[in-house]
Motif scaffolding. Structure first.
Motif, PDB file in Angstrom:
ATOM      1  N   ASN A 153       0.835  -1.203   0.000  1.00 47.49           N
ATOM      2  CA  ASN A 153       0.000   0.000   0.000  1.00 47.49           C
ATOM      3  C   ASN A 153       0.875   1.260   0.000  1.00 47.49           C
ATOM      4  OD1 ASN A 153      -1.953   1.959   0.199  1.00 47.49           O
ATOM      5  ND2 ASN A 153      -3.166   0.823   1.694  1.00 47.49           N
ATOM      6  N   SER A 154       1.429   1.488  -1.162  1.00 53.33           N
ATOM      7  CA  SER A 154       2.356   2.606  -1.299  1.00 53.33           C
ATOM      8  C   SER A 154       1.674   3.952  -1.046  1.00 53.33           C
ATOM      9  CB  SER A 154       2.989   2.591  -2.691  1.00 53.33           C
ATOM     10  OG  SER A 154       1.987   2.686  -3.689  1.00 53.33           O
ATOM     11  N   GLU A 155       0.377   4.020  -1.290  1.00 56.52           N
ATOM     12  CA  GLU A 155      -0.318   5.293  -1.077  1.00 56.52           C
ATOM     13  C   GLU A 155      -0.244   5.723   0.391  1.00 56.52           C
ATOM     14  OE1 GLU A 155      -4.258   5.166  -2.489  1.00 56.52           O
ATOM     15  OE2 GLU A 155      -3.701   4.941  -4.602  1.00 56.52           O
TER      16      GLU A 155
ATOM     17  N   ILE B   9      -0.872   9.777  12.348  1.00 55.58           N
ATOM     18  CA  ILE B   9      -1.301   8.612  13.140  1.00 55.58           C
ATOM     19  C   ILE B   9      -2.396   7.847  12.405  1.00 55.58           C
ATOM     20  CG2 ILE B   9      -2.353   7.905  15.310  1.00 55.58           C
ATOM     21  CD1 ILE B   9      -0.926  10.250  16.628  1.00 55.58           C
ATOM     22  N   SER B  10      -3.229   8.568  11.665  1.00 53.98           N
ATOM     23  CA  SER B  10      -4.274   7.890  10.877  1.00 53.98           C
ATOM     24  C   SER B  10      -3.646   6.962   9.831  1.00 53.98           C
ATOM     25  CB  SER B  10      -5.170   8.925  10.179  1.00 53.98           C
ATOM     26  OG  SER B  10      -5.834   9.732  11.130  1.00 53.98           O
ATOM     27  N   CYS B  11      -2.558   7.424   9.211  1.00 54.87           N
ATOM     28  CA  CYS B  11      -1.855   6.576   8.253  1.00 54.87           C
ATOM     29  C   CYS B  11      -1.260   5.343   8.942  1.00 54.87           C
ATOM     30  CB  CYS B  11      -0.748   7.360   7.556  1.00 54.87           C
ATOM     31  SG  CYS B  11      -1.351   8.676   6.475  1.00 54.87           S
ATOM     32  N   LEU B  12      -0.671   5.539  10.114  1.00 57.00           N
ATOM     33  CA  LEU B  12      -0.124   4.397  10.858  1.00 57.00           C
ATOM     34  C   LEU B  12      -1.228   3.443  11.282  1.00 57.00           C
ATOM     35  CD1 LEU B  12       2.624   6.004  13.153  1.00 57.00           C
ATOM     36  CD2 LEU B  12       2.943   4.459  11.215  1.00 57.00           C
ATOM     37  N   LEU B  13      -2.337   4.047  11.695  1.00 53.11           N
ATOM     38  CA  LEU B  13      -3.461   3.202  12.100  1.00 53.11           C
ATOM     39  C   LEU B  13      -3.967   2.400  10.908  1.00 53.11           C
ATOM     40  CD1 LEU B  13      -5.403   2.433  14.395  1.00 53.11           C
ATOM     41  CD2 LEU B  13      -6.854   4.360  13.716  1.00 53.11           C
ATOM     42  N   GLY B  14      -4.030   3.047   9.733  1.00 54.93           N
ATOM     43  CA  GLY B  14      -4.460   2.331   8.533  1.00 54.93           C
ATOM     44  C   GLY B  14      -3.490   1.225   8.167  1.00 54.93           C
ATOM     45  N   LYS B  15      -2.168   1.506   8.260  1.00 54.83           N
ATOM     46  CA  LYS B  15      -1.174   0.487   7.950  1.00 54.83           C
ATOM     47  C   LYS B  15      -1.255  -0.671   8.939  1.00 54.83           C
ATOM     48  CE  LYS B  15       2.999   1.783   6.795  1.00 54.83           C
ATOM     49  NZ  LYS B  15       3.072   1.241   5.428  1.00 54.83           N
ATOM     50  N   THR B  16      -1.515  -0.361  10.210  1.00 57.68           N
ATOM     51  CA  THR B  16      -1.625  -1.427  11.204  1.00 57.68           C
ATOM     52  C   THR B  16      -2.820  -2.326  10.904  1.00 57.68           C
ATOM     53  OG1 THR B  16      -0.647   0.043  12.850  1.00 57.68           O
ATOM     54  CG2 THR B  16      -1.790  -1.912  13.654  1.00 57.68           C
ATOM     55  N   ILE B  17      -3.921  -1.669  10.547  1.00 54.68           N
ATOM     56  CA  ILE B  17      -5.122  -2.450  10.222  1.00 54.68           C
ATOM     57  C   ILE B  17      -4.876  -3.302   8.975  1.00 54.68           C
ATOM     58  CG2 ILE B  17      -7.533  -2.272   9.507  1.00 54.68           C
ATOM     59  CD1 ILE B  17      -7.757   0.229  11.252  1.00 54.68           C
ATOM     60  N   VAL B  18      -4.150  -2.717   7.986  1.00 52.83           N
ATOM     61  CA  VAL B  18      -3.850  -3.467   6.762  1.00 52.83           C
ATOM     62  C   VAL B  18      -3.052  -4.722   7.090  1.00 52.83           C
ATOM     63  CG1 VAL B  18      -2.506  -3.421   4.635  1.00 52.83           C
ATOM     64  CG2 VAL B  18      -4.029  -1.528   5.187  1.00 52.83           C
TER      65      VAL B  18
ATOM     66  N   GLN C 173     -11.336   1.865   1.381  1.00 49.48           N
ATOM     67  CA  GLN C 173     -11.668   2.001   2.789  1.00 49.48           C
ATOM     68  C   GLN C 173     -10.504   2.608   3.585  1.00 49.48           C
ATOM     69  OE1 GLN C 173     -12.243  -0.690   0.987  1.00 49.48           O
ATOM     70  NE2 GLN C 173     -14.501  -0.882   1.019  1.00 49.48           N
ATOM     71  N   GLN C 174      -9.290   2.251   3.198  1.00 49.82           N
ATOM     72  CA  GLN C 174      -8.118   2.806   3.895  1.00 49.82           C
ATOM     73  C   GLN C 174      -8.058   4.335   3.713  1.00 49.82           C
ATOM     74  OE1 GLN C 174      -4.586   0.712   2.640  1.00 49.82           O
ATOM     75  NE2 GLN C 174      -5.655  -1.264   2.705  1.00 49.82           N
TER      76      GLN C 174
ATOM     77  N   VAL D 162      -8.579   7.265   6.691  1.00 48.25           N
ATOM     78  CA  VAL D 162      -7.624   8.358   6.967  1.00 48.25           C
ATOM     79  C   VAL D 162      -8.323   9.707   6.876  1.00 48.25           C
ATOM     80  CG1 VAL D 162      -5.562   9.528   6.103  1.00 48.25           C
ATOM     81  CG2 VAL D 162      -5.628   7.028   6.237  1.00 48.25           C
ATOM     82  N   VAL D 163      -9.141   9.875   5.844  1.00 47.16           N
ATOM     83  CA  VAL D 163      -9.862  11.141   5.669  1.00 47.16           C
ATOM     84  C   VAL D 163     -10.826  11.371   6.834  1.00 47.16           C
ATOM     85  CG1 VAL D 163     -11.530  12.361   4.228  1.00 47.16           C
ATOM     86  CG2 VAL D 163      -9.633  11.127   3.160  1.00 47.16           C
TER      87      VAL D 163
END
Length: 769
Positions: free
Chosen positions: A554-556, A599-608, A630-631, A635-636
């Motif tokens: 998930n490079s985005e 932190i939202s990006c980290l949270l998304g990566k953790t969930i991924v 959904q990711q 974040v948004v």
């Protein structure tokens, strides 16, 4: 007999002074002439008091002028009777009552049994100026061509104030003249800020009180004495000061004694030299010198040129030859300072009679008392306007005289100023200090109880002492006094501070975290270094963007994470520099939004990571619920919540620049006030909530295989993040001034570097393989 003895002793002294000042200057006057004049004057003294006789001559001179006038009282002649009071109050009262009531004093018969005298010109006593006589209820028929001592007493306070003296002694005669005059002086002195060290009084018949007065003067610290005493008391006081050799005093006197020639002697000058005081003006009555001198010479020295008989002239006049050189001497006539007042008194009576004779009404005596003299308003030939105020007194006009010694050794009363109550207030008092010779020829004396308090100090009264006695206390921190003898120190405004001398308010030192100081430079360096390092990682990611592992990871989110992390590091720069309205609003909102985005990006990566592991299990379709769309949406959504909180914060009560003057007294802290503290803690709380949630999820994913070890790094990053912000709170609250901002920047940088620890472990693992 007592009266005659007193006159002899008194006028012997007057004669001696006169001879020393005048006759001795004529080198051709022989010693036998002195003896002749002594004998002659002593014989005359047994009959009449010379100064009073001179004033009686003034009255007669004025009456004869009026009787010769065709304008004033035409066809009416004024008569007069003169009585000697022998300097006795009882004799004075007896003569006055006789003139008013008794037929034995009246000239001729009167049809109603009353005296024909309807106006009495009082005896030559300075107590006529007493303020006690200004009461029209008690003294409705009393008028005076001399002013009330009310003015002289106030003028004494003005001269003391003008000369810068605030610490004086006071002595007065214990009679109405002295007591009333001194009471007015003391009251005026208090209003003018003059302190009186002592106030003593005595009377001529009280030697013990006189001794006490002299002892008080000797023990006193002041060198300036205000002497509101009569002529006789002043003579006694001078004698006692001479006996005890008390010198160096600056005496301020009144018209009752200041120009008395019998007091100014070489002996008295030792203690009285330099005396200042108010005297009645010297006015030369035109024609009087010729009148009185001619009468004297024709009576005392009958030497005239007989027509056609030169031998008889030689016989009559040769024996007076040496004295004839003094025949035209009249310099002492203007020194009779009371003369003009007697002259004006006679003319005042004449003018009132002139007005009465125009009307010829009944009860003339009542009218003259109640109306005629009150309405008198005329100008005498030497220019003075005569009128009476509501107290029955004339306008106050004084000369200021100074006891001086001329170069030839003669003692003189020199005029050095004036006081004229008829002039405007700012022109009434004039004193030429450069013409004054001070006590014993020294410099102007200083007479103060305490030295002046310089700027930077205030006066503190000494317990039990007058207000002029005080200590000088330095102003407290933050207070100043910029005037001499300030009673209080003034508080400097909040943004100003007192200087070291405490006499000026200066701007306080302004403190804020600057780009130019060492701490600011260090923080800027780490902020830019972190941002550069993050950009470098982003470049590596960009170069590896086509590799399968980057695409699979998930490079985005990775690029968004690196971008938000760069913003987190750069937002610390908004905390450095002088706060202003925009920087205050930007620093807290940018910090809150960028950290939530990160932190939202980290949270998304953790969930991924978690979802990817769950998706590998047989029958699991979790990834369809948390795909790329959904990711992005998560974040948004997470970031949008923080944006809404910030918008509400900026709308309701935004941060603003604030000068904090409470923390330090000596300097101003320029800081950003939070505005709404609830909004600030809501922003921090929301960041903390996401960080805790991310930490929990990452902690749950820590047991994944090494190929999926990103959760371990996220757990470590969140651990650092939470530790930093937990310790930030107490450090933030307790840090003073600019260190508060430094702590906040340190927390941002530390937590940002902690998040930078996890750029993309999966990519790192792939590169290592």
């Amino acid at each position: 007999m007592k009266c005659i003895i007193y006159k002899i002793s008194f006028y012997y002294k007057e004669l001696q002074i006169y001879l020393e000042n005048h006759i001795s200057k004529q080198k051709y006057v022989r010693i036998y002439i002195y003896i002749y004049i002594y004998i002659y004057i002593y014989i005359r003294i047994l009959i009449v008091n010379l100064p009073d006789f001179r004033l009686a001559q003034i009255m007669i001179f004025a009456i004869e002028e009026i009787n010769r006038s065709e304008m004033l009282l035409p066809n009416v002649s004024i008569g007069y009777q003169i009585y000697d009071t022998c300097s006795s109050r009882m004799s004075s009262m007896s003569a006055t009552m006789g003139l008013m009531n008794g037929p034995e004093f009246a000239a001729g018969e009167t049809c109603n049994g009353q005296s024909s005298i309807h106006a009495i010109i009082g005896e030559t006593d300075h107590t006529a100026s007493c303020e006690c006589l200004s009461n029209r209820k008690d003294h409705p028929s009393f008028f005076r061509t001399i002013s009330s001592d009310y003015h002289q007493s106030r003028a004494l306070a003005y001269i003391v104030k003008h000369l810068g003296w605030s610490w004086v002694g006071a002595v007065n005669s214990d009679n109405d003249y002295g007591n009333y005059g001194m009471a007015i002086f003391l009251n005026t002195a208090q209003k003018e800020g003059i302190c009186v060290e002592y106030s003593e009084k005595f009377y001529r018949t009280e030697p013990e009180k006189l001794k006490k007065v002299v002892d008080t003067i000797k023990k006193g610290t002041t060198k300036v004495i205000v002497a509101f005493v009569s002529f006789i008391e002043m003579g006694l006081l001078i004698d006692q000061l001479n006996i005890l050799n008390i010198t160096g005093l600056q005496i301020i006197g009144v018209e009752g004694w200041i120009t008395s020639k019998s007091l100014i002697t070489p002996k008295s000058f030792q203690v009285m030299g330099g005396s200042l005081g108010f005297a009645l003006r010297k006015i030369n009555l035109e024609g009087f010198s010729d009148y009185v001198v001619k009468a004297f010479w024709e009576t005392a020295f009958p030497c005239t040129q007989l027509k056609g008989n030169s031998s008889q002239y030689v016989i009559n006049c040769s024996r007076y030859q040496d004295l004839l050189a003094l025949k035209n001497y009249n310099e002492d006539v203007p020194e009779q300072r009371y003369s003009s007042h007697v002259y004006k008194a006679v003319y005042a009576v004449a003018h009132s009679l002139h007005s009465l004779l125009k009307f010829l009404v009944n009860n003339i005596l009542k009218y003259i008392n109640d109306n005629a003299l009150k309405k008198v308003n005329f100008t005498v030939k030497f220019g003075d306007r005569v009128w009476f105020d509501r107290t029955g007194a004339a306008v106050a006009q004084y000369e200021v005289v100074n006891w001086q010694q001329d170069s030839d050794g003669s003692l003189q009363f020199k005029s050095v100023g004036y006081y004229d109550a008829s002039l405007p207030p700012d022109q009434q008092f004039v004193l030429n200090t450069e013409n004054i010779i001070w006590a014993r020829g020294q410099l102007k004396p200083s007479s103060i109880c305490s030295e002046s308090c310089l700027p930077g100090t205030r006066k503190a009264a000494q317990k039990g002492r007058p207000v002029c006695c005080y200590d000088c206390i330095p102003c407290a921190e933050g207070e100043i006094s910029n005037e001499t003898d300030s009673n209080n120190c003034k508080q400097c405004p909040g943004d100003l501070l007192s200087n070291a001398e405490k006499n000026k308010c200066v701007l306080k030192a302004v403190e804020f975290l600057s780009f130019t100081e060492v701490m600011g430079i260090v923080l800027v360096f780490f902020s830019l270094f972190g941002a550069g390092l993050t950009v470098l990682v982003a470049i590596l990611f960009y170069r590896m963007r086509d590799t399968p592992i980057v695409k699979a990871n998930n490079s985005e989110l990775s690029f968004l994470l690196l971008f938000s992390l760069t913003l987190c590091l750069l937002c610390s720069l908004t905390f450095i520099g002088q706060p202003n309205e925009w920087s205050c609003m930007l620093r807290h909102t940018a910090f809150g939004i960028t950290f939530v985005l990160c932190i939202s990006c980290l949270l998304g990566k953790t969930i991924v990571v978690l979802m990817a592991f769950k998706a590998t299990l047989p029958g699991s379709n979790v990834m369809k619920w948390f795909g790329p769309a959904q990711q992005r949406l998560s974040v948004v959504a997470f970031t949008l919540i923080q944006v809404l909180i910030c918008v509400l914060w900026l709308t309701i009560s935004p941060p603003f620049p604030h000068k904090n003057m409470k923390y330090f007294k000596e300097k101003i802290i320029l800081e950003c006030s939070l505005g709404s503290t609830i909004s600030f803690w809501a922003v921090l709380g929301y960041i903390g909530l996401l960080a805790v949630l991310c930490f929990i999820l990452a902690f749950l994913a820590r047991t994944l295989p090494d190929n999926f070890n990103e959760a371990k790094f996220i757990t470590f990053s969140m651990l650092i993040f939470c530790a930093v912000w937990i310790t930030f709170i107490p450090a933030y609250v307790s840090s003073p001034g600019k260190f508060t901002v430094a702590v906040e920047i340190f927390a941002i940088l530390a937590s940002s570097f902690g998040l930078l620890h996890d750029p993309d472990p999966v990519l790192s693992e792939d590169l290592n393989n």
